[in-house]
Scaffold this active site. Structure first.
Site, mmCIF file in Angstrom:
data_model
loop_
_atom_site.group_PDB
_atom_site.id
_atom_site.type_symbol
_atom_site.label_atom_id
_atom_site.label_comp_id
_atom_site.label_asym_id
_atom_site.label_seq_id
_atom_site.Cartn_x
_atom_site.Cartn_y
_atom_site.Cartn_z
ATOM 1 N N HIS A 186 0.846 -1.218 0.000
ATOM 2 C CA HIS A 186 0.000 0.000 0.000
ATOM 3 C C HIS A 186 0.872 1.255 0.000
ATOM 4 O O HIS A 186 0.453 2.303 0.504
ATOM 5 C CB HIS A 186 -0.942 0.044 1.213
ATOM 6 C CG HIS A 186 -1.752 -1.194 1.401
ATOM 7 N ND1 HIS A 186 -3.081 -1.293 1.033
ATOM 8 C CD2 HIS A 186 -1.415 -2.401 1.904
ATOM 9 C CE1 HIS A 186 -3.532 -2.508 1.316
ATOM 10 N NE2 HIS A 186 -2.537 -3.203 1.839
ATOM 11 N N SER A 316 16.072 18.714 -17.019
ATOM 12 C CA SER A 316 15.260 19.924 -17.011
ATOM 13 C C SER A 316 15.904 21.033 -17.825
ATOM 14 O O SER A 316 17.128 21.194 -17.824
ATOM 15 C CB SER A 316 15.075 20.391 -15.558
ATOM 16 O OG SER A 316 14.514 21.683 -15.532
ATOM 17 N N LYS A 322 19.168 18.709 -12.584
ATOM 18 C CA LYS A 322 18.085 17.756 -12.314
ATOM 19 C C LYS A 322 18.167 16.598 -13.313
ATOM 20 O O LYS A 322 18.394 16.796 -14.501
ATOM 21 C CB LYS A 322 16.738 18.458 -12.451
ATOM 22 C CG LYS A 322 15.545 17.668 -11.960
ATOM 23 C CD LYS A 322 14.338 18.602 -11.817
ATOM 24 C CE LYS A 322 13.153 17.911 -11.171
ATOM 25 N NZ LYS A 322 12.512 16.976 -12.065
ATOM 26 N N GLU A 329 9.688 6.686 -17.927
ATOM 27 C CA GLU A 329 8.576 7.444 -18.510
ATOM 28 C C GLU A 329 8.266 6.940 -19.923
ATOM 29 O O GLU A 329 7.106 6.724 -20.277
ATOM 30 C CB GLU A 329 8.902 8.945 -18.489
ATOM 31 C CG GLU A 329 8.865 9.474 -17.054
ATOM 32 C CD GLU A 329 9.469 10.870 -16.877
ATOM 33 O OE1 GLU A 329 9.744 11.551 -17.883
ATOM 34 O OE2 GLU A 329 9.668 11.267 -15.706
#
Ligand SMILES: O=C(O)C[C@H](O)C(=O)O
Length: 464
Positions: A186, A316, A322, A329
């Site tokens: 969970h 980025s 970053k 993705e």
């Protein structure tokens, strides 16, 4: 420069340099819809069928030997990719694929006529319908081409790519079999697990998916060819179906056989639906793997940060330094596309009416796209993500140390209720489990050391 080609509707002007004839030209005019071309794999499969049909028709005495040879020679050129620019038609055309079948018939006839010294195109000496399409209909050719293209893509592209990703993950699992970390259910802290165990689940999920895909292949290797227009085999000689399936098997090296029921092979697409189901299962598995890895790699300072994913590119345009989980993705996006394709395929396959399913191009377009995306996606993910994954043992140890669910090991010794009290007290007061347990007086320091041992909580029979 142009020339006039004719079909049963009448004359049509076609550019001089092309091999195709009137029906291809009409389709170009009548179906200017979208940019999705009929996949080359289907057109090459149709060329293979034309070659096999020419051989069988020649053996049966149904084609003059010189015509059969010309067809074979032109088909071989198509198969070698020499005429890929001669197949301009889009997916959004007749639902039987007739125009793509005729495109192949016309290009092979047009080239064969040129080889015969009669100029490009036309119908003499090789006629697109009477000779190239001899003993066939689009209604059996096109589903046969769908099955051939799908089986070839699965064998040549997809299964090797799944194996590559799977063995990369299996290596990662084996390297970190004993690296203990927090398990999560969970999305909440749970009992310990090793990183190797965590990764082994992904290997098993991939294995299940590849078995589901393989299980659909015997039916995909059953071919509609020989059913002709409605499944009865009209205009094809006795034994043609079996002979052409054997010829296609020999030419392709894949175990093609004739479908036991040609009516179903024209009217329904259950075998490809079941293959699409296998692809869906694979998409579900890779989505889970990509999502798990982006969670485990989140951070680097304010996330889980238990694994480091390779820093392949700046993430980025505005935030310096970053790095993003871009491979996860891409893989999860393509999984979404495959799930959508599966829905389109299922819907299209459910739409057969009486003797013919007329949603064939959309089925094979989606199916081949799914196979290509999954194959490229698995290989790419292995090479640009999995191969460079490094776990962070310190971060895993820190999470484990702070974790509250090590308390589960106390259940057999002090019971669930007292163990829960310890966990709650530690959580609300921000202490360790040990401190809470000792304050409550439920066990001694030595007992805590003896019973709460993460490395002994990793298998059945382990209980601290
Ligand atoms: O093109 C064919 O061979 C048949 C066509 O799909 C039809 O059934 O009308």
């Amino acid at each position: 420069m142009s020339r006039i080609e004719t079909d049963s509707i009448g004359p049509v002007e076609v550019p001089d340099q092309v091999y195709w004839g009137a029906q291809t030209q009409r389709s170009l005019i009548n179906f200017a819809i979208g940019k999705e071309r009929m996949p080359l794999a289907v057109l090459h499969a149709l060329a293979l069928i034309k070659k096999a049909a020419a051989r069988v028709n020649d053996r049966n005495g149904d084609l003059p030997a010189n015509i059969a040879r010309l067809i074979e020679q032109a088909a071989d050129e198509v198969l070698a990719g020499e005429h890929d620019d001669q197949f301009p038609l889009v997916v959004w055309q007749t639902g039987s694929g007739t125009q793509s079948n005729m495109n192949v018939n016309e290009v092979i006839a047009g080239r064969a006529n040129e080889l015969a010294g009669k100029g490009r195109g036309g119908k003499d000496p090789v006629h697109p319908n009477d000779h190239v399409n001899r003993s066939q209909s689009s209604n059996d050719c096109f589903p046969t081409a769908m099955h051939i293209a799908a089986a070839q893509a699965v064998h040549a592209q997809l299964l090797p790519a799944i194996a590559e990703l799977s063995s990369g993950l299996a290596e990662l699992s084996a390297r970190h079999l004993h690296l203990v970390k927090t398990g999560r259910t969970h999305l909440m802290d749970a009992t310990p697990i090793t990183f190797g165990q965590e990764v082994s689940a992904w290997v098993a999920q991939l294995d299940y998916a590849q078995r589901a895909i393989r299980a659909s292949l015997p039916a995909v290797c059953e071919l509609a060819q020989g059913g002709t227009a409605v499944g009865t085999g009209l205009n094809a000689p006795h034994g043609f179906a079996e002979a052409i399936a054997a010829e296609l098997a020999a030419l392709s090296g894949l175990p093609f056989v004739t479908a036991p029921n040609k009516f179903a092979a024209l009217a329904g697409h259950e075998p490809l639906t079941s293959l699409a189901g296998g692809l869906k299962t694979l998409a579900v598995a890779v989505m889970k793997i990509a999502n798990d890895l982006r969670l485990l790699g989140s951070g680097p300072r304010a996330g889980l940060a238990e694994v480091r994913l390779p820093a392949n590119e700046p993430g980025s345009s505005i935030m310096p330094g970053k790095v993003n989980p871009t491979q996860c993705e891409a893989l999860s996006m393509l999984a979404c596309q495959v799930l959508g394709n599966d829905t389109a395929i299922s819907f299209a396959a459910s739409q057969g009416h009486l003797q013919l399913n007329v949603f064939k191009p959309v089925i094979i377009h989606n199916l081949l796209q799914s196979i290509e995306l999954l194959a490229d996606g698995c290989r790419n993910f292995q090479q640009h993500c999995v191969a460079g994954i490094e776990p962070d043992p310190q971060q895993m140890a820190a999470h484990l140390e702070r974790g509250l669910m090590l308390v589960t090991a106390l259940n057999p010794h002090i019971g669930y209720d007292k163990a829960a009290e310890i966990a709650k007290k530690a959580y609300t007061e921000g202490t360790t489990l040990r401190e809470a347990a000792l304050t409550l007086g439920y066990l001694t320091d030595a007992q805590f050391d003896q019973w709460v041992r993460p490395e002994q909580m990793l298998e059945a029979g382990g209980k601290g």
